[in-house]
Design a protein around this motif. Structure first.
Motif, short mmCIF file in Angstrom:
data_model
loop_
_atom_site.label_atom_id
_atom_site.label_comp_id
_atom_site.label_asym_id
_atom_site.label_seq_id
_atom_site.Cartn_x
_atom_site.Cartn_y
_atom_site.Cartn_z
N SER A 1 47.63 -57.07 -146.20
CA SER A 1 46.73 -56.18 -146.09
C SER A 1 45.44 -56.82 -147.01
CB SER A 1 47.01 -54.82 -146.39
OG SER A 1 48.01 -54.31 -145.50
N PRO A 2 44.68 -57.72 -146.59
CA PRO A 2 43.64 -58.06 -147.17
C PRO A 2 42.65 -57.21 -147.79
CG PRO A 2 43.96 -59.66 -145.44
CD PRO A 2 44.77 -58.45 -145.18
N ALA A 3 42.33 -56.14 -147.05
CA ALA A 3 41.29 -54.96 -147.54
C ALA A 3 41.91 -54.35 -148.65
CB ALA A 3 41.06 -54.29 -146.31
N GLN A 4 43.03 -53.83 -148.54
CA GLN A 4 43.59 -53.20 -149.47
C GLN A 4 43.83 -53.84 -150.87
OE1 GLN A 4 44.41 -52.81 -146.32
NE2 GLN A 4 44.20 -50.93 -145.96
N VAL A 5 44.36 -55.33 -150.82
CA VAL A 5 44.31 -56.15 -151.99
C VAL A 5 43.22 -56.16 -152.73
CG1 VAL A 5 44.93 -58.33 -152.59
CG2 VAL A 5 46.38 -57.20 -150.88
N ALA A 6 42.12 -56.48 -151.85
CA ALA A 6 40.86 -56.71 -152.59
C ALA A 6 40.38 -55.29 -153.32
CB ALA A 6 39.72 -57.13 -151.39
N LEU A 7 40.45 -54.01 -152.60
CA LEU A 7 40.06 -52.61 -153.21
C LEU A 7 40.98 -52.46 -154.62
CD1 LEU A 7 40.09 -50.58 -150.00
CD2 LEU A 7 38.11 -50.85 -151.69
N ILE A 8 42.31 -52.86 -154.54
CA ILE A 8 43.06 -52.91 -155.91
C ILE A 8 42.63 -53.84 -156.68
CG2 ILE A 8 45.37 -53.09 -156.82
CD1 ILE A 8 46.41 -52.10 -154.08
N ASN B 1 39.56 -55.33 -157.22
CA ASN B 1 38.22 -54.90 -157.76
C ASN B 1 38.26 -53.59 -158.55
OD1 ASN B 1 35.23 -55.02 -157.32
ND2 ASN B 1 35.51 -52.97 -156.54
N GLY B 2 39.16 -52.85 -158.30
CA GLY B 2 39.36 -51.59 -159.03
C GLY B 2 40.03 -52.12 -160.62
N GLU C 1 41.69 -65.82 -147.99
CA GLU C 1 40.02 -65.84 -147.62
C GLU C 1 39.47 -64.73 -147.40
OE1 GLU C 1 39.93 -69.13 -144.90
OE2 GLU C 1 40.29 -70.85 -146.36
N ALA C 2 40.15 -63.88 -146.63
CA ALA C 2 39.76 -62.68 -146.43
C ALA C 2 39.65 -61.61 -147.45
CB ALA C 2 40.51 -62.00 -145.23
N LEU D 1 33.54 -60.85 -152.81
CA LEU D 1 32.30 -61.35 -152.81
C LEU D 1 31.43 -60.16 -152.44
CD1 LEU D 1 30.40 -63.70 -153.65
CD2 LEU D 1 30.89 -64.56 -150.99
N SER D 2 31.72 -59.43 -151.25
CA SER D 2 31.09 -58.60 -150.88
C SER D 2 30.70 -57.59 -151.73
CB SER D 2 31.35 -58.02 -149.35
OG SER D 2 31.67 -58.89 -148.57
N PHE D 3 31.95 -57.14 -152.64
CA PHE D 3 31.73 -55.97 -153.34
C PHE D 3 30.81 -56.51 -154.55
CE2 PHE D 3 36.33 -55.03 -152.46
CZ PHE D 3 35.98 -54.00 -151.30
N SER D 4 31.09 -57.81 -155.05
CA SER D 4 30.11 -58.25 -156.25
C SER D 4 28.65 -58.28 -155.77
CB SER D 4 30.49 -59.69 -156.48
OG SER D 4 29.54 -60.14 -157.48
#
Length: 597
Positions: A537-544, A546-547, A579-580, A586-589
């Protein structure tokens, strides 16, 4: 003699005596000077006697541009004396600046330096300095001499006649410019060079008065003693020697190193005997230990285990800061005495090369203390370890007893040819080292680790800045931590800047995606390597992520370029997922940067 133009006069003759000189006239002078420089260079190359570069009698002097305010004075006759004494031979004022001349020579192709030195006396000294500064072989020392000095006897190059005073002066003209010598391969020229050195009437300090670095890896040990005796000068600062045979003459020269090179700062001595290495180690160690004991300015040393007496000499070197110790020869020594040596108290860096864990363990037990700030261990086994996990546990238990707990700040297992399976409790003896800032073990151990064990490890070293536990593991055979352990990291290791760890990112359920660690974040972490961590789950991994790490812009995926072959199939499936994740980070940044504008 100056060349003339078509109407019978040189360019200088056609410049009138007016108060101002036109740009066209100055350009004409510059072109004429350029032509003369080229003709002088060609004359130099045609000279039969090119040994004495100062013997110039037919060079054309360069034209000095007439003054813009005064009438030009007649140029003096073109004699050798006027050529030598004129300060305005340079075509441009910049060429009268010695620093500029030296800088130009540094950028000239090495194959053109000799031609540049022969072109003009202005360039001769600086060009020869660059040409002879760093010798990649001793061959030029022979090639610069007349060829009739050497001949072939019984299929080998031999010295036919001694050198006269003039030839010695020529040789010294070049050797005095040498700063470093590197000899990696054997050459047929080494033997006649040794004969040449034996006949040298000069003291060693006069032959190589500016030599700073010497690297000798040629296996002509029996012939090298004479040359090394001449190259061991008081100015020598760095020495790298490989010993292939225990020649008595060669070892005697090495034993005098402390007297001949008192300012030596860096030294590497390696053994590569083609037959029985143990006999050579036993024979050479006393000579090496003798020389090392006198090197009171030695700062860096690579050497094998010199035995009890030799290690005591090492312990007395107060200036020594970096030590690479090859423990492979430890097996040739008898069991260590019960009297323990003082150890190494003043080191900044210590590295062990281990081929046998049992012998390495015995070596550690012979030391009272290791006060190094940084310790590295490299496993290079010559045979499979017997009971590796149990012996490794004893090794670290002993290391934990003798290391300075307050001084140790970095511990790592360097690039190892084999990885040892271990559990996290193997590092428990190092827990008292509360000032540890770097722990790098992914290259030497396969660690099975649960969430609880990872938290215990991070709790032991709260000042960690770099933590590298695993990069690629067999997921089916190895226990790996999850996000539930990672969310404790900002609280347990707030100074962490780099993390390398395989975790199971699929187990994230129950974690608050908006505030994974309860509002506690690590603002310092900039490098994150997750290797072959499972991801779905790339989206959930990125959220965690980033937090937890708000300043992390991407996950470092470069490790996949050097991944073991057995993980290549995983790479094809995992790379799009990671990569996702990076795209989301990068979008969050970008959003954060725009919000702060």
């Amino acid at each position: 003699m100056a060349d003339v133009s078509d109407d019978g006069g040189s360019v200088a003759d056609r410049i009138d005596d007016s108060e101002k000189t036109s740009p066209d006239e100055l350009n004409a002078v510059a072109r004429e000077n350029a032509l003369r420089v080229e003709r002088n260079r060609r004359r130099t190359e045609r000279r039969a006697d090119a040994v004495n570069l100062a013997a110039v009698s037919d060079d054309e002097p360069l034209i000095e541009a007439p003054s813009r305010t005064t009438s030009p004075t007649p140029s003096p006759p073109e004699t050798p004396s006027s050529v030598d004494s004129s300060p305005s031979l340079a075509m441009h004022s910049a060429l009268q600046n010695f620093d500029i001349i030296c800088t130009i020579c540094l950028y000239v192709h090495r194959g053109s330096l000799s031609a540049l030195a022969s072109t003009c006396r202005i360039f001769e000294g600086p060009a020869l300095d660059v040409l002879w500064r760093n010798l990649q072989s001793v061959e030029p020392l022979v090639k610069c001499l007349p060829s009739n000095l050497f001949g072939i006897e019984k299929g080998h190059i031999a010295l036919r006649k001694p050198l006269d005073a003039k030839t010695w002066n020529i040789l010294r003209k070049y050797t005095s410019r040498v700063r470093s010598i590197t000899q990696l391969d054997s050459l047929a020229i080494i033997k006649p060079l040794a004969s040449l050195i034996l006949s040298c009437p000069l003291a060693p300090a006069l032959m190589f008065p500016n030599l700073h670095r010497l690297k000798w890896h040629a296996d002509e040990t029996h012939c090298a003693a004479e040359f090394l005796r001449m190259a061991f000068v008081p100015t020598l600062l760095s020495l790298d020697v490989v010993i292939y045979s225990a020649s008595s003459i060669f070892l005697s020269v090495l034993s005098s190193l402390g007297t001949l090179c008192p300012q030596l700062q860096r030294m590497s001595v390696e053994s590569r005997s083609p037959t029985d290495d143990s006999d050579m180690v036993l024979k050479a160690s006393p000579f090496i230990a003798q020389s090392i004991s006198q090197l009171h300015h030695l700062q860096e040393l690579f050497v094998w285990d010199l035995g009890n007496q030799g290690n005591e000499h090492l312990a007395q070197l107060r200036a020594l800061r970096k030590l690479w110790l090859d423990l492979e020869p430890s097996s040739v020594w008898e069991r260590r005495l019960h009297l323990r040596s003082p150890g190494f108290r003043d080191l900044d860096f210590l590295m062990f090369f281990i081929t046998d864990l049992e012998h390495a363990l015995e070596f550690l037990k012979s030391l009272q203390v290791i006060g190094s700030k940084s310790i590295q261990i490299c496993f290079i086994p010559t045979r499979p370890f017997t009971s590796p996990s149990a012996t490794l546990h004893q090794f670290f238990a002993t290391l934990g007893k003798i290391c300075d707990h307050d001084n140790l700040v970095s511990f790592s297992l360097a690039e190892c040819s084999i990885k040892v399976n271990a559990k996290p409790d193997v590092f428990t003896p190092l827990y008292p080292c509360r000032n540890l800032t770097q722990l790098l073990i992914e290259n030497g151990c396969n660690i099975s680790m649960t969430d609880k064990e990872l938290c215990q490890l991070m709790r032991a070293w709260p000042k960690l800045e770099v933590l590298a536990i695993s990069r690629f593991v067999s997921i089916k055979d190895t226990a790996i931590p999850t996000f539930h352990a990672l969310i404790s990291l900002p609280r347990l290791c707030p100074a962490l800047t780099s993390l390398t760890l395989v975790i199971d990112t699929t187990l994230w359920h129950g974690i608050n995606l908006k505030s994974p660690s309860g509002g506690i974040r690590n603002q310092n972490l900039k490098n994150l390597v997750l290797g072959n961590s499972p991801v779905d789950s790339p989206a959930q991994v990125a959220l965690i992520l980033n937090g937890l790490f708000p300043n992390l812009k991407k996950i470092n995926l470069n490790c996949w370029y050097s991944a073991p072959k057995k993980f290549l199939l995983q790479k094809q499936a995992a790379m799009p997922q990671w990569e996702a994740v990076n795209f989301s980070l990068l979008s969050f940044s970008i959003v954060k940067e725009r919000c702060t504008e």
